[in-house]
Design a protein around this motif. Structure first.
Motif, PDB file in Angstrom:
ATOM      1  N   LEU A  86       0.867  -1.182   0.000  1.00 61.93           N
ATOM      2  CA  LEU A  86       0.000   0.000   0.000  1.00 61.93           C
ATOM      3  C   LEU A  86       0.896   1.222   0.000  1.00 61.93           C
ATOM      4  CD1 LEU A  86      -1.922  -2.283   1.216  1.00 61.93           C
ATOM      5  CD2 LEU A  86      -3.165  -0.393   2.268  1.00 61.93           C
ATOM      6  N   MET A  87       1.440   1.530  -1.167  1.00 62.61           N
ATOM      7  CA  MET A  87       2.421   2.602  -1.303  1.00 62.61           C
ATOM      8  C   MET A  87       2.200   3.336  -2.601  1.00 62.61           C
ATOM      9  SD  MET A  87       5.840   0.518  -0.152  1.00 62.61           S
ATOM     10  CE  MET A  87       6.869   1.996  -0.227  1.00 62.61           C
ATOM     11  N   GLY A  88       2.533   4.618  -2.626  1.00 62.64           N
ATOM     12  CA  GLY A  88       2.487   5.378  -3.861  1.00 62.64           C
ATOM     13  C   GLY A  88       3.664   5.024  -4.754  1.00 62.64           C
ATOM     14  N   ALA A  89       3.654   5.566  -5.970  1.00 61.37           N
ATOM     15  CA  ALA A  89       4.720   5.289  -6.931  1.00 61.37           C
ATOM     16  C   ALA A  89       6.000   5.973  -6.474  1.00 61.37           C
ATOM     17  CB  ALA A  89       4.318   5.796  -8.314  1.00 61.37           C
ATOM     18  N   CYS A  90       7.032   5.171  -6.201  1.00 66.68           N
ATOM     19  CA  CYS A  90       8.311   5.712  -5.762  1.00 66.68           C
ATOM     20  C   CYS A  90       9.377   4.641  -5.945  1.00 66.68           C
ATOM     21  CB  CYS A  90       8.239   6.165  -4.301  1.00 66.68           C
ATOM     22  SG  CYS A  90       7.873   4.836  -3.137  1.00 66.68           S
ATOM     23  N   VAL A 132       2.545  -4.301   3.451  1.00 62.25           N
ATOM     24  CA  VAL A 132       3.571  -3.284   3.656  1.00 62.25           C
ATOM     25  C   VAL A 132       2.932  -1.949   3.302  1.00 62.25           C
ATOM     26  CG1 VAL A 132       5.840  -2.422   2.994  1.00 62.25           C
ATOM     27  CG2 VAL A 132       5.429  -4.889   3.100  1.00 62.25           C
ATOM     28  N   ALA A 133       2.889  -1.037   4.279  1.00 65.60           N
ATOM     29  CA  ALA A 133       2.166   0.218   4.095  1.00 65.60           C
ATOM     30  C   ALA A 133       3.009   1.402   4.550  1.00 65.60           C
ATOM     31  CB  ALA A 133       0.848   0.199   4.870  1.00 65.60           C
ATOM     32  N   GLU A 134       2.725   2.544   3.954  1.00 70.49           N
ATOM     33  CA  GLU A 134       3.343   3.777   4.415  1.00 70.49           C
ATOM     34  C   GLU A 134       2.724   4.172   5.749  1.00 70.49           C
ATOM     35  OE1 GLU A 134       2.345   5.880   0.863  1.00 70.49           O
ATOM     36  OE2 GLU A 134       4.410   5.776   0.098  1.00 70.49           O
TER      37      GLU A 134
END
Length: 260
Positions: A86-90, A132-134
């Motif tokens: 659960l992460m943005g594009a990076c 796995v989350a921010e």
């Protein structure tokens, strides 16, 4: 989505073998994580990622990929397991998915804006064993406890979390080869994405290592057919990895292939 990729014209490009299967017949050199790791070793200090979300050299990407693969192996996340990001594009998200995939796990790229019942259904349908989350998703993750009967393990990524930070836990592992034989194989599932949401139930699509490698190699050559045969849900990721195989510098955008 991929915002930009700055090309390096002197970079060697991978070979494509023709055949009736189209891009499924790309000559295999292992898996896409293997090839990205090789590209990281070749290009070293060259920037792999740049932009507002932070940059990383190819050496940084290769080391992080290896550490996450070793972490996954040591923690028992391998073939038959699904890890949801659960992460943005990076750059970090790419290092995570490539590392877990190299260890054999199937990776679900989940829209980090999902919450509540929709997120719970997506995670359950994907069969996630680890999330796995921010850190800024803490409230959303906390709300899942009463919605999922078998709650996956949770690890946080990046500043803002006080404990269970996967980036710090993985830093303890040396960036070396995997110790065991149970790693990704060409026909194992590599990625999960959602093609729709019918009646509240996510409709999942899965790409194998062989497929995502073929699409990325096609994208690395700039072949129009690569974009036509690659499903839309996986296109951005294939383009990013194609740019990495060329040794380009990638500026990721805000979009991502995601469960919806």
């Amino acid at each position: 989505m991929l915002h930009a990729a700055h090309r390096r014209s002197e970079t060697p490009r991978p070979a494509v073998g023709p055949g009736p299967q189209g891009f499924s017949a790309v000559r295999s050199h292992g898996t896409l994580p293997d090839l990205v790791a090789e590209a990281a070793a070749i290009h070293g200090p060259v920037p792999a990622f740049a932009g507002g979300e932070g940059g990383a050299s190819y050496a940084d990407l290769g080391a992080a990929l290896a550490r996450y693969a070793r972490y996954a192996e040591a923690e028992g996340f391998g073939r038959g397991d699904t890890v949801a990001l659960l992460m943005g594009a990076c750059a970090d998200r790419h290092a995570l998915w490539l590392g877990f995939a190299r260890a054999g796990a199937r990776v679900a790229l989940v829209d980090p804006c999902l919450a509540g019942a929709r997120l719970a259904r997506a995670l359950a349908e994907a069969g996630a064993r680890l999330i796995v989350a921010e850190a800024d998703r803490a409230e959303v993750i906390g709300g899942l406890a009463g919605l999922i009967s078998d709650m996956p393990a949770v690890r946080w990524h990046g500043p803002g979390a006080d404990f269970a930070r996967i980036d710090l836990e993985a830093a303890e592992y040396e960036a070396g080869p995997l110790a065991g034989p149970d790693r990704a194989r060409p026909d194992d599932p590599a990625l999960v994405a959602c093609q729709g949401n019918r009646g509240g139930t996510p409709t999942l699509a899965t790409a194998s290592h062989r497929q995502i490698l073929a699409w990325a190699q096609g994208a690395s050559l700039g072949l129009r057919r690569a974009g036509e045969v690659c499903p839309a849900a996986f296109r951005d990721l294939a383009e990013v990895c194609g740019a990495l195989l060329r040794g380009d510098t990638v500026v990721p955008g805000t979009g991502s292939p995601a469960l919806c």
